[in-house]
Design a protein around this motif. Structure first.
Motif, PDB file in Angstrom:
ATOM      1  N   LYS A 181       0.826  -1.202   0.000  1.00  0.00           N
ATOM      2  CA  LYS A 181       0.000   0.000   0.000  1.00  0.00           C
ATOM      3  C   LYS A 181       0.865   1.259   0.000  1.00  0.00           C
ATOM      4  N   PHE A 182       1.980   1.209   0.741  1.00  0.00           N
ATOM      5  CA  PHE A 182       2.874   2.363   0.766  1.00  0.00           C
ATOM      6  C   PHE A 182       3.532   2.572  -0.595  1.00  0.00           C
ATOM      7  N   ARG A 183       3.955   1.493  -1.247  1.00  0.00           N
ATOM      8  CA  ARG A 183       4.544   1.607  -2.590  1.00  0.00           C
ATOM      9  C   ARG A 183       3.556   2.231  -3.562  1.00  0.00           C
ATOM     10  N   GLN A 184       2.298   1.840  -3.418  1.00  0.00           N
ATOM     11  CA  GLN A 184       1.237   2.387  -4.268  1.00  0.00           C
ATOM     12  C   GLN A 184       1.101   3.891  -4.044  1.00  0.00           C
ATOM     13  N   TYR A 185       1.081   4.275  -2.774  1.00  0.00           N
ATOM     14  CA  TYR A 185       0.989   5.689  -2.419  1.00  0.00           C
ATOM     15  C   TYR A 185       2.196   6.459  -2.950  1.00  0.00           C
ATOM     16  N   LEU A 186       3.404   5.890  -2.783  1.00  0.00           N
ATOM     17  CA  LEU A 186       4.632   6.564  -3.199  1.00  0.00           C
ATOM     18  C   LEU A 186       4.695   6.723  -4.716  1.00  0.00           C
ATOM     19  N   PHE A 187       4.191   5.737  -5.447  1.00  0.00           N
ATOM     20  CA  PHE A 187       4.157   5.809  -6.914  1.00  0.00           C
ATOM     21  C   PHE A 187       3.321   6.997  -7.371  1.00  0.00           C
ATOM     22  N   VAL A 188       2.121   7.130  -6.815  1.00  0.00           N
ATOM     23  CA  VAL A 188       1.235   8.256  -7.168  1.00  0.00           C
ATOM     24  C   VAL A 188       1.871   9.580  -6.761  1.00  0.00           C
ATOM     25  N   LEU A 189       2.454   9.610  -5.561  1.00  0.00           N
ATOM     26  CA  LEU A 189       3.080  10.835  -5.062  1.00  0.00           C
ATOM     27  C   LEU A 189       4.246  11.266  -5.944  1.00  0.00           C
ATOM     28  N   THR A 190       5.038  10.309  -6.429  1.00  0.00           N
ATOM     29  CA  THR A 190       6.178  10.629  -7.290  1.00  0.00           C
ATOM     30  C   THR A 190       5.718  11.260  -8.596  1.00  0.00           C
ATOM     31  N   ILE A 191       4.635  10.743  -9.165  1.00  0.00           N
ATOM     32  CA  ILE A 191       4.077  11.324 -10.388  1.00  0.00           C
ATOM     33  C   ILE A 191       3.614  12.759 -10.136  1.00  0.00           C
ATOM     34  N   ILE A 192       2.944  12.965  -8.998  1.00  0.00           N
ATOM     35  CA  ILE A 192       2.444  14.308  -8.670  1.00  0.00           C
ATOM     36  C   ILE A 192       3.595  15.287  -8.460  1.00  0.00           C
ATOM     37  N   VAL A 193       4.627  14.851  -7.727  1.00  0.00           N
ATOM     38  CA  VAL A 193       5.785  15.718  -7.469  1.00  0.00           C
ATOM     39  C   VAL A 193       6.508  16.046  -8.776  1.00  0.00           C
ATOM     40  N   SER A 194       6.605  15.060  -9.676  1.00  0.00           N
ATOM     41  CA  SER A 194       7.276  15.308 -10.955  1.00  0.00           C
ATOM     42  C   SER A 194       6.503  16.319 -11.785  1.00  0.00           C
ATOM     43  N   PHE A 195       5.180  16.400 -11.590  1.00  0.00           N
ATOM     44  CA  PHE A 195       4.364  17.408 -12.275  1.00  0.00           C
ATOM     45  C   PHE A 195       4.526  18.781 -11.622  1.00  0.00           C
ATOM     46  N   LEU A 196       4.461  18.821 -10.310  1.00  0.00           N
ATOM     47  CA  LEU A 196       4.502  20.104  -9.595  1.00  0.00           C
ATOM     48  C   LEU A 196       5.887  20.752  -9.630  1.00  0.00           C
ATOM     49  N   PHE A 197       6.936  19.929  -9.475  1.00  0.00           N
ATOM     50  CA  PHE A 197       8.279  20.478  -9.281  1.00  0.00           C
ATOM     51  C   PHE A 197       9.277  19.950 -10.303  1.00  0.00           C
ATOM     52  N   PHE A 198       8.834  19.724 -11.566  1.00  0.00           N
ATOM     53  CA  PHE A 198       9.745  19.115 -12.534  1.00  0.00           C
ATOM     54  C   PHE A 198      10.925  20.018 -12.875  1.00  0.00           C
ATOM     55  N   SER A 199      10.817  21.326 -12.618  1.00  0.00           N
ATOM     56  CA  SER A 199      11.920  22.239 -12.956  1.00  0.00           C
ATOM     57  C   SER A 199      12.616  22.793 -11.719  1.00  0.00           C
ATOM     58  N   ILE A 200      12.209  22.344 -10.524  1.00  0.00           N
ATOM     59  CA  ILE A 200      12.771  22.886  -9.287  1.00  0.00           C
ATOM     60  C   ILE A 200      13.813  21.925  -8.725  1.00  0.00           C
ATOM     61  N   SER A 201      15.003  22.435  -8.475  1.00  0.00           N
ATOM     62  CA  SER A 201      16.088  21.621  -7.940  1.00  0.00           C
ATOM     63  C   SER A 201      16.262  21.862  -6.451  1.00  0.00           C
ATOM     64  N   ASP A 202      16.603  20.797  -5.758  1.00  0.00           N
ATOM     65  CA  ASP A 202      16.885  20.914  -4.332  1.00  0.00           C
ATOM     66  C   ASP A 202      18.281  21.523  -4.140  1.00  0.00           C
ATOM     67  N   PRO A 203      18.437  22.477  -3.236  1.00  0.00           N
ATOM     68  CA  PRO A 203      19.742  23.136  -3.074  1.00  0.00           C
ATOM     69  C   PRO A 203      20.841  22.219  -2.532  1.00  0.00           C
ATOM     70  N   LEU A 204      20.458  21.093  -1.926  1.00  0.00           N
ATOM     71  CA  LEU A 204      21.449  20.208  -1.320  1.00  0.00           C
ATOM     72  C   LEU A 204      22.408  19.621  -2.360  1.00  0.00           C
TER      73      LEU A 204
END
Length: 449
Positions: free
Chosen positions: A21-44
């Motif tokens: 269930k967590f893998r399922q949640y993480l898969f959907v979340l990764t797609i959403i994050v790639s849409f929202l922040f596809f051009s934003i880089s983490d400063p680390l």
């Protein structure tokens, strides 16, 4: 900060829920994050935010991969794609033949001095970075192939993304109202408080200030393509409701002043009308067809979107006027094609050629072999989906004219491919769904994969 926040949330959910269930949640979340922040880089480490989630998704899937049979076909395709990339990386280091090309990651701008932006590609950090990002995306596909094949889960992801796209449109309207009806300086102050750049606000739409929400540039609006396709596909169910939703999105696209956005809306609107005709909604088809003719007449009569239309005509080779971003796009495509002709099989090398046209950049970077292997990979991943020639053609044309380079190694590409390769469930799932519940279908597909 964003990465740290999501990491804490993921850690909590990992402890709270079962692995599947967590893998399922993480898969959907990764797609959403790639849409929202596809051009934003983490400063680390300077990596795009979605790459962290891809890595997390791969790591969390290791126990599943160890306990299951290896998928030889999928793994062999990934292996061959890596061979194609490594051959050219070795060539970049040896320097047998490296044609002059455009630098990677240069932004689309009317002021770009093309004469000073060319170089002979060689192995450097950019090459290594794009090679690693591409591999992370490929192994993300391998680790989550069971979820990608699950129509219900992909459709759930699409529903969430369409809501986010709707929110993006609302944000564009809000920004436009603040900049043009109140004062553009207030909008700039808001950007400064949020730590955002102000380069995406300028005058250009009928002497109004142009905005683009959280997107890095107006042409990135093509990430909203699934929203318009969803409206078009559901047009026969509630023609008036989806017509209003389509108009709401279309006007938001127009406010970005994006010529690529206009092409996207035009294709989606044609599909909207064809779907009404196909479903025999003749009354609504006639009404909206008349509306389309009147709309085109007003656009021509009032000279609306003249600059965007001129760019489209110039890009298509119909107009000879050279100005605006189309000049840069055409030149970048010419050099990408030149680079491709010099190394047609393997390409010049991943992470070397920049081109403001995703398709041309792909063939210049990984060549015919790389492109064919990617097509085979897509066919394996989306096996059994109904093929839509119209939607694939629309996506192909948009990617020929758009510089969404980041999406080539982003999980959001899976959504764009899904919306263009499939209309409904697979035949196998359709047969099962008559007899079993969605939960039972999910579990059976999981076992079969």
């Amino acid at each position: 900060m964003i990465t740290a926040s999501f990491f804490v949330i993921n850690l909590f959910l990992l402890l709270r829920y079962k692995l599947y269930k967590f893998r399922q949640y993480l898969f959907v979340l990764t797609i959403i994050v790639s849409f929202l922040f596809f051009s934003i880089s983490d400063p680390l480490l300077g990596m795009p935010i979605y790459v962290y989630f891809c890595i997390f998704s791969i790591l969390i899937s290791i126990p599943k991969i160890i306990g299951e049979p290896i998928r030889p076909r999928l793994l062999s395709i990934i292996f061959l794609i890596n061979i194609v990339m490594i051959v050219q990386i070795i060539n970049l280091e040896i320097g047998i033949f490296n044609p002059k090309s455009l630098l990677i990651n240069q932004s689309n701008t009317d002021l770009l001095d093309l004469s000073g932006e060319f170089f002979v590609p060689k192995f450097d950090f950019n090459v290594l970075k794009h090679f690693v990002f591409f591999d992370i995306f490929l192994f993300f596909i391998y680790c989550n192939n069971d979820f990608i094949a699950n129509n219900n889960l992909i459709k759930k992801s699409l529903r969430i993304l369409n809501i986010l796209i709707f929110i993006l449109f609302v944000l564009i309207y809000t920004e436009f109202a603040i900049a043009n009806l109140i004062n553009v300086n207030y909008l700039i102050k808001i950007y400064n408080i949020l730590g955002l750049s102000t380069y995406n606000v300028w005058q250009g739409f009928l002497d109004y200030y142009v905005v683009s929400g959280w997107l890095p540039e107006p042409s990135s609006i093509i990430i909203s393509f699934p929203f318009f396709l969803a409206c078009a596909e559901k047009s026969y169910k509630k023609p008036f409701k989806y017509f209003l939703l389509f108009l709401f999105g279309a006007f938001a696209v127009f406010l970005t002043n994006s010529s690529t956005g206009i092409i996207m809306v035009a294709f989606a609107w044609i599909y909207f009308l064809l779907n009404l005709l196909k479903k025999r909604k003749n009354k609504f088809f006639l009404i909206y067809f008349i509306f389309t003719i009147l709309g085109l007449y007003l656009i021509i009569r009032l000279g609306l979107f003249s600059s965007q239309i001129e760019k489209i005509l110039q890009f298509a080779g119909i107009s000879q006027q050279e100005w605006g971003s189309s000049s840069f796009r055409i030149n970048s495509i010419k050099y990408a094609l030149y680079s491709f002709c010099q190394a047609p099989l393997f390409g010049v090398g991943i992470g070397t050629v920049y081109c403001h046209g995703m398709f041309f950049q792909v063939i210049a970077n990984i060549g015919v072999l790389g492109l064919l292997l990617m097509i085979i990979l897509i066919n394996v991943v989306f096996k059994g989906k109904h093929f839509s020639v119209f939607k694939v053609s629309a996506l192909f044309i948009l990617y020929c004219a758009s510089g969404l380079v980041e999406e080539f190694t982003s999980p959001y590409l899976l959504v764009l491919l899904y919306t263009s390769l499939s209309n409904v469930y697979t035949k196998k799932t359709k047969k099962y769904s008559k007899k079993y519940s969605n939960k039972q279908v999910d579990s059976m597909m999981k076992v079969s994969l």
